[in-house]
Design an enzyme around this catalytic site. Sequence first.
Site, PDB file in Angstrom:
ATOM      1  CE  LYS A  70      -0.622  -4.882 -15.063  1.00  0.00           C
ATOM      2  NZ  LYS A  70      -1.999  -4.894 -14.618  1.00  0.00           N
ATOM      3  NE  ARG A  79      -3.909  -0.002   2.145  1.00  0.00           N
ATOM      4  CZ  ARG A  79      -5.150  -0.208   1.740  1.00  0.00           C
ATOM      5  NH1 ARG A  79      -5.541  -1.409   1.431  1.00  0.00           N
ATOM      6  NH2 ARG A  79      -5.998   0.789   1.625  1.00  0.00           N
ATOM      7  CD  GLU A 119      -4.083  -4.712 -17.696  1.00  0.00           C
ATOM      8  OE1 GLU A 119      -4.416  -3.526 -17.688  1.00  0.00           O
ATOM      9  OE2 GLU A 119      -3.649  -5.291 -16.690  1.00  0.00           O
ATOM     10  CG  ASN A 146      -5.404   4.982   4.130  1.00  0.00           C
ATOM     11  OD1 ASN A 146      -4.960   5.751   3.278  1.00  0.00           O
ATOM     12  ND2 ASN A 146      -6.026   3.854   3.829  1.00  0.00           N
ATOM     13  N   GLY A 147      -5.584   8.447   4.245  1.00  0.00           N
ATOM     14  CA  GLY A 147      -6.540   9.368   3.625  1.00  0.00           C
ATOM     15  C   GLY A 147      -5.887  10.721   3.424  1.00  0.00           C
ATOM     16  CD  GLU A 189       0.831  -1.714 -12.856  1.00  0.00           C
ATOM     17  OE1 GLU A 189       0.067  -2.575 -13.295  1.00  0.00           O
ATOM     18  OE2 GLU A 189       0.527  -0.969 -11.922  1.00  0.00           O
ATOM     19  CG  HIS A 230      -4.426   7.802 -38.914  1.00  0.00           C
ATOM     20  ND1 HIS A 230      -4.847   8.410 -40.079  1.00  0.00           N
ATOM     21  CD2 HIS A 230      -4.942   6.552 -38.943  1.00  0.00           C
ATOM     22  CE1 HIS A 230      -5.607   7.569 -40.764  1.00  0.00           C
ATOM     23  NE2 HIS A 230      -5.675   6.417 -40.101  1.00  0.00           N
ATOM     24  CD1 TRP A 248       2.290   5.253  -2.574  1.00  0.00           C
ATOM     25  CD2 TRP A 248       0.883   6.985  -2.531  1.00  0.00           C
ATOM     26  NE1 TRP A 248       2.177   5.731  -3.851  1.00  0.00           N
ATOM     27  CE2 TRP A 248       1.317   6.797  -3.859  1.00  0.00           C
ATOM     28  CE3 TRP A 248      -0.002   8.019  -2.265  1.00  0.00           C
ATOM     29  CZ2 TRP A 248       0.895   7.596  -4.911  1.00  0.00           C
ATOM     30  CZ3 TRP A 248      -0.429   8.815  -3.320  1.00  0.00           C
ATOM     31  CH2 TRP A 248       0.015   8.597  -4.631  1.00  0.00           C
TER      32      TRP A 248
HETATM   33  O1  M6R Z   1      -8.737  -1.611  -6.812  1.00  0.00           O
HETATM   34  P1  M6R Z   1      -9.071  -1.100  -8.171  1.00  0.00           P
HETATM   35  O2  M6R Z   1      -9.403  -2.180  -9.141  1.00  0.00           O
HETATM   36  O3  M6R Z   1     -10.152  -0.038  -8.141  1.00  0.00           O
HETATM   37  O4  M6R Z   1      -7.755  -0.374  -8.677  1.00  0.00           O
HETATM   38  C1  M6R Z   1      -7.753   0.337  -9.871  1.00  0.00           C
HETATM   39  C2  M6R Z   1      -6.344   0.653 -10.319  1.00  0.00           C
HETATM   40  O5  M6R Z   1      -5.696   1.445  -9.366  1.00  0.00           O
HETATM   41  C3  M6R Z   1      -5.516  -0.611 -10.559  1.00  0.00           C
HETATM   42  O6  M6R Z   1      -6.131  -1.463 -11.470  1.00  0.00           O
HETATM   43  C4  M6R Z   1      -4.119  -0.236 -11.088  1.00  0.00           C
HETATM   44  O7  M6R Z   1      -4.210   0.310 -12.364  1.00  0.00           O
HETATM   45  C5  M6R Z   1      -3.210  -1.469 -11.066  1.00  0.00           C
HETATM   46  N1  M6R Z   1      -1.995  -1.171 -10.374  1.00  0.00           N
HETATM   47  C6  M6R Z   1      -2.824  -1.936 -12.403  1.00  0.00           C
HETATM   48  O8  M6R Z   1      -2.021  -3.073 -12.356  1.00  0.00           O
END
Ligand code: M6R
Length: 614
Positions: free
Chosen positions: A493, A27, A489, A100-101, A496, A512, A74
């Site tokens: 991946k 997290r 997707e 958290n928040g 990230e 284009h 975070w």
């Molecule tokens: O928990 P969620 O499915 O709402 O999360 C959405 C995105 O934050 C999550 O899919 C993010 O893009 C991932 N890290 C991708 O692998």
Amino acid sequence: MCGIVGYIGTQKAKEVLINGLLSLEYRGYDSAGIAVLENNKIEVMKEKGRVSNLENIPGINNLSGTVGIAHKRWATHGRPSKENAHPHMDNSKNFAVVHNGIIENYSELREFLTNNGYHFLSQTDTEVVPNLIHYYFNNDKSDNTLNKFLRAVKNAVSDLKGSYALEIITPLYPETLVVVRKDSPLVIGKGHNENFVASDIPAILRYTKDFYLLDDNEFAVIYKDKINFYDVNLNIHNKEIKNIEWDASSSEKDGYEDYMLKEIFEQPTAIRETIGSRFRLGEKCSFDDIDISADYLKNVHKIYIVACGTAMHAGLVGKNVIEKLCRIPVEVDIASEYRYRNPIIDENTLCIFVSQSGETADTLAALRLSKSHGARTLAISNVIGSSITREADYTIYTHAGPEIAVASTKAYTSQVCLIAILGMYFAEILGSYPQEKIEKLKADILDLPSKIEAVLENNEKIKEFADKVYTEKDMFFLGRGTDYNVALEGSLKLKEISYIHSEAYAAGELKHGPIALIENGVTVIGIITNKDLVEKSISNIQEVITRGAKTLIITNQVLPNNNFNHVINIPETSELVSPILSVIPLQLLSYYISKNKGLDVDKPRNLAKSVTVE
Ligand code: M6R
């Protein structure tokens, strides 16, 4: 985003807190800290970076207190540093808080407190909270009863704008741990003569399977042997306990080097469980959890699928399925855009929210917006009792099991699978698609787990390809139709977890503009699974080969003899669900590239698993 843990009981709190933080490390890993009640005072230890840094603080193993709170940060307000790490205390050192928040009005509150003689040691928004609690506690002239503490917490949170899950301890009431939440997740685990708190269930699953899911604006005073729940006006009430079936070992690595690899290999099971008993061949699809009538569905003029990141990519695949089977227009929106663009929503709009965690702040806000315009809302989530599921009119669950790695894999394929089943369910209610074709799609879906196993057998081949390309700076992903959705997707991946710049394009769009980026030696990954579009896709790939690109093709078709550098063959299935198979080589590719680069696959930089801030 941040993760919090709390413990009150008979064990050394430090042990439980550190274990919980390790489970929550995904997290955020900017800093970690704990506060334990030790000989009538609060002992705080915190450090920049990972939990391992916290564990190395001299003296931490001497903490023997049995009440404590912990935090994994975070960073939002204030850079990652020791002084900005939680827990934070008030100036009198009587109240320790983890949060958290985001407190949106913290500057205003800081000014108010500064004018009242308080000073601040960090740049965080959180530090106003313990000081506000102290302010209200000090100005309450009643006797020192627990109510006074609870009232101070309540008054403090009434001043907060934003989102929070808060844990508070004080040596003034050493037998209690107080928690409250609004728009940030918090669960309480019930043990025997001990109780636990965490941002999410897996963090404390090894200790208990009995959970209370705290609601927004709800308080709990937690003792080792009881828990009292209070509403926003501090009226006490009872709360239902939920038994969570997840197996603790399903949130461990089970011999895999990383969670991500484990979760990629869990996809046959995740899909099998998600299909569950929702349909059989020759029988209509059914969902225990929703009851949508033909009359209602016939009046639905538009469906929105709203989500973020990978979940949004699952929504793009879902759009194809629902539009094809039901002939209802579907719009897929990024939640953070949807909520501010004044979308056209009314009572004839069905809004579907897809979220693995069920806690994503933008998705939750988009859901609330849709409800306020009279739309019916349906949540698709992997986490039982998560915020989105509690607010939506209907919820259906993917049964992927806990997903720990930041990069979503099994949640994505389970979401695609579940939306496809939902599409069939709607089509059967509406009678909008020939039943024999629905039966064929059902058969294809039932075959997916064994076909995924076959795709996973390409593991070594993909690893070899990763060995060749892991030093590259840019990559391109191309596809048409659902293959384009998968390209998006795959590209996400790669970015990230491998930190390689990549772009995904609809293959026909390349000429284009983006084709200007193709130069000698650049890697282009083409996905070709739609048999009606094979020739067109091949032509687009030829355009990049001509310009010197190296190609990897993922396909379920027999392709004419072409000059591709590498081809990964996957089993054929309906093009509506083919992303469930074609995404897997891309997940593995990102994984192995990341490993080759020596990166932390499960905890990529700057990212967090659950994005609970806007
Ligand atoms: O928990 P969620 O499915 O709402 O999360 C959405 C995105 O934050 C999550 O899919 C993010 O893009 C991932 N890290 C991708 O692998």
